[in-house]
Design an enzyme around this catalytic site. Structure first.
Site, PDB file in Angstrom:
ATOM      1  N   ASP A  49     -31.373 138.838  35.155  1.00 31.12           N
ATOM      2  CA  ASP A  49     -30.048 138.838  34.539  1.00 31.12           C
ATOM      3  C   ASP A  49     -28.937 138.686  35.575  1.00 31.12           C
ATOM      4  O   ASP A  49     -29.152 138.828  36.777  1.00 31.12           O
ATOM      5  CB  ASP A  49     -29.829 140.148  33.774  1.00 31.12           C
ATOM      6  CG  ASP A  49     -30.438 140.101  32.383  1.00 31.12           C
ATOM      7  OD1 ASP A  49     -30.901 139.029  31.973  1.00 31.12           O
ATOM      8  OD2 ASP A  49     -30.445 141.154  31.711  1.00 31.12           O
ATOM      9  N   LYS A  71     -26.437 136.458  31.136  1.00 29.20           N
ATOM     10  CA  LYS A  71     -25.515 136.318  30.015  1.00 29.20           C
ATOM     11  C   LYS A  71     -24.209 137.001  30.404  1.00 29.20           C
ATOM     12  O   LYS A  71     -24.175 138.202  30.605  1.00 29.20           O
ATOM     13  CB  LYS A  71     -26.090 136.960  28.746  1.00 29.20           C
ATOM     14  CG  LYS A  71     -27.382 136.310  28.278  1.00 29.20           C
ATOM     15  CD  LYS A  71     -28.060 137.129  27.203  1.00 29.20           C
ATOM     16  CE  LYS A  71     -27.314 137.078  25.893  1.00 29.20           C
ATOM     17  NZ  LYS A  71     -27.281 135.713  25.308  1.00 29.20           N
ATOM     18  N   MET A 186     -18.860 147.685  28.707  1.00 30.35           N
ATOM     19  CA  MET A 186     -18.254 146.444  28.187  1.00 30.35           C
ATOM     20  C   MET A 186     -17.018 146.722  27.342  1.00 30.35           C
ATOM     21  O   MET A 186     -16.845 146.171  26.245  1.00 30.35           O
ATOM     22  CB  MET A 186     -19.304 145.660  27.381  1.00 30.35           C
ATOM     23  CG  MET A 186     -20.511 145.264  28.207  1.00 30.35           C
ATOM     24  SD  MET A 186     -21.895 144.629  27.235  1.00 30.35           S
ATOM     25  CE  MET A 186     -22.589 146.166  26.568  1.00 30.35           C
TER      26      MET A 186
END
Length: 276
Positions: A49, A71, A186
Site C-alpha cells: 500500500d 490507494k 482520514m
C-alpha cells in the site's frame, strides 16, 4: 537479509499458493512485527500500500517482485476489487504472496474485504496484525490512548466513508456524549463538519485536540489545538494527510510525555558533531 531466528521459536513458512495479509505498522520500520519481517523475506511477490515505508520494502529478498497497489484520496488508484483479484491470481499461479498494508490490515485497512475474497476463491491465508496508527501514532506524539483517571474508553472512527464523504451513519451525538477520547482516521478533509457535529453534541470548544501527520516518521508533525479552533488551525498550518486526529483530555499529557522530539534533537546533534 536479517537473521530473525530466536531460541525455542520456529517461524511459520510462507507456502506456495498462500497469501499473508500483514500490517506494516504506522511508518517507522522498527515497528514491523517479526512475523511480517519473516513474510517479507520469504515472499515471491509483495503487494503493498501507499503508506508502507520504502525502507520496509528493502527488507525483501533480492528476487522478490514488488507490486504497488496504493490507494490515495484524490489520486488515480486501483479499485479494491482489482487488488483482491490480483491477490487471488498470484496465489493461484503458485506464488508466495505477502499483502503488506500500512498500520493494521483489519483497522480501516480493508483487509477484511481482501480476506473474504480469498475465502471465496479458496485461497489459504494468514493474518499478521500490525500496530495501527491510532495507537502507534499517538504514542510517538506522547499521547496515551487511555490513561487511568482520564478515560476508561476510546473510540476509533473514520472521517470519511467509502464514497469519500463524512460518514452520516454515525451517531455523532452519542459519540460526543459517550466517548471521552475519540481517535479519527482520514478526518482532515471533513474536519470542519466533524468538529461542528461533536460540538453540537455537547463537546466543549475548548477541548484539547492533536493532529498527527506522518505518524512515527522522522518528519512527523503534531499540531496542538482545540475542538473549536481545529479546522482553522489545520488550514493555516498547511498540514497534509495522512493524519490522525485525537480529541480528549489525554492530549494534555503530551506536554509531559513528548519523548520523540527530544530524541530526534539528540540524534540531529550527534550527526552535526565533528568527528574526533
Amino acid at each position: 537479509m536479517i537473521d530473525i531466528s530466536l531460541p525455542q521459536f520456529e517461524f511459520p513458512v510462507l507456502e506456495s499458493g498462500w497469501v499473508w495479509l500483514a500490517g506494516a505498522g504506522p511508518g517507522d520500520p522498527g515497528l514491523l512485527s517479526l512475523h511480517a519481517l519473516n513474510g517479507l523475506q520469504q515472499a515471491d511477490v509483495i503487494v503493498y500500500d501507499a503508506l508502507v515505508d520504502e525502507r520496509i520494502l528493502q527488507l525483501a529478498g533480492n528476487e522478490t517482485e514488488i507490486i504497488y497497489a496504493g490507494k490515495r484520496g484524490g489520486k488515480p488508484s486501483p479499485k479494491q476489487s482489482s487488488i483482491s483479484i490480483k491477490l487471488v491470481e498470484l496465489a493461484k499461479s503458485g506464488k508466495r504472496v505477502l499483502r503488506l498494508k500500512g498500520g493494521d490490515p483489519f483497522v480501516f485497512g480493508r483487509g477484511g474485504e481482501e480476506a473474504l475474497a480469498l475465502v471465496e476463491a479458496r485461497v489459504p491465508f494468514r493474518i499478521i496484525p500490525g500496530i495501527t496508527a491510532g495507537v502507534g501514532g499517538l504514542a510517538y506524539a506522547g499521547i496515551p490512548a487511555t490513561h487511568r483517571g482520564v478515560n476508561q474508553a476510546v473510540t476509533f472512527l473514520t472521517g470519511h466513508d467509502q464514497n469519500g464523504v463524512a460518514p452520516d451513519q454515525l451517531d455523532w451525538d452519542a459519540l460526543a456524549k459517550g466517548s471521552p477520547v475519540i481517535v479519527m482516521y482520514m478526518a482532515m478533509k471533513h474536519i470542519s463538519l466533524i468538529t461542528e457535529k461533536l460540538m453540537n453534541g455537547g463537546r466543549s470548544a475548548a477541548e484539547p485536540v492533536a493532529v498527527i501527520c506522518n505518524a512515527t516518521q522522522q518528519h512527523q508533525q503534531v499540531l496542538d489545538t482545540t475542538l473549536g479552533s481545529c479546522a482553522d488551525d489545520i488550514a493555516k498550518s498547511g498540514l497534509k494527510p495522512p493524519a490522525i486526529v485525537v480529541v480528549g483530555d489525554v492530549v494534555n499529557l503530551r506536554e509531559q510525555l513528548n519523548w520523540i522530539e527530544p530524541a530526534l534533537a539528540r540524534t540531529s546533534q550527534k550527526e552535526e558533531e565533528p568527528a574526533l
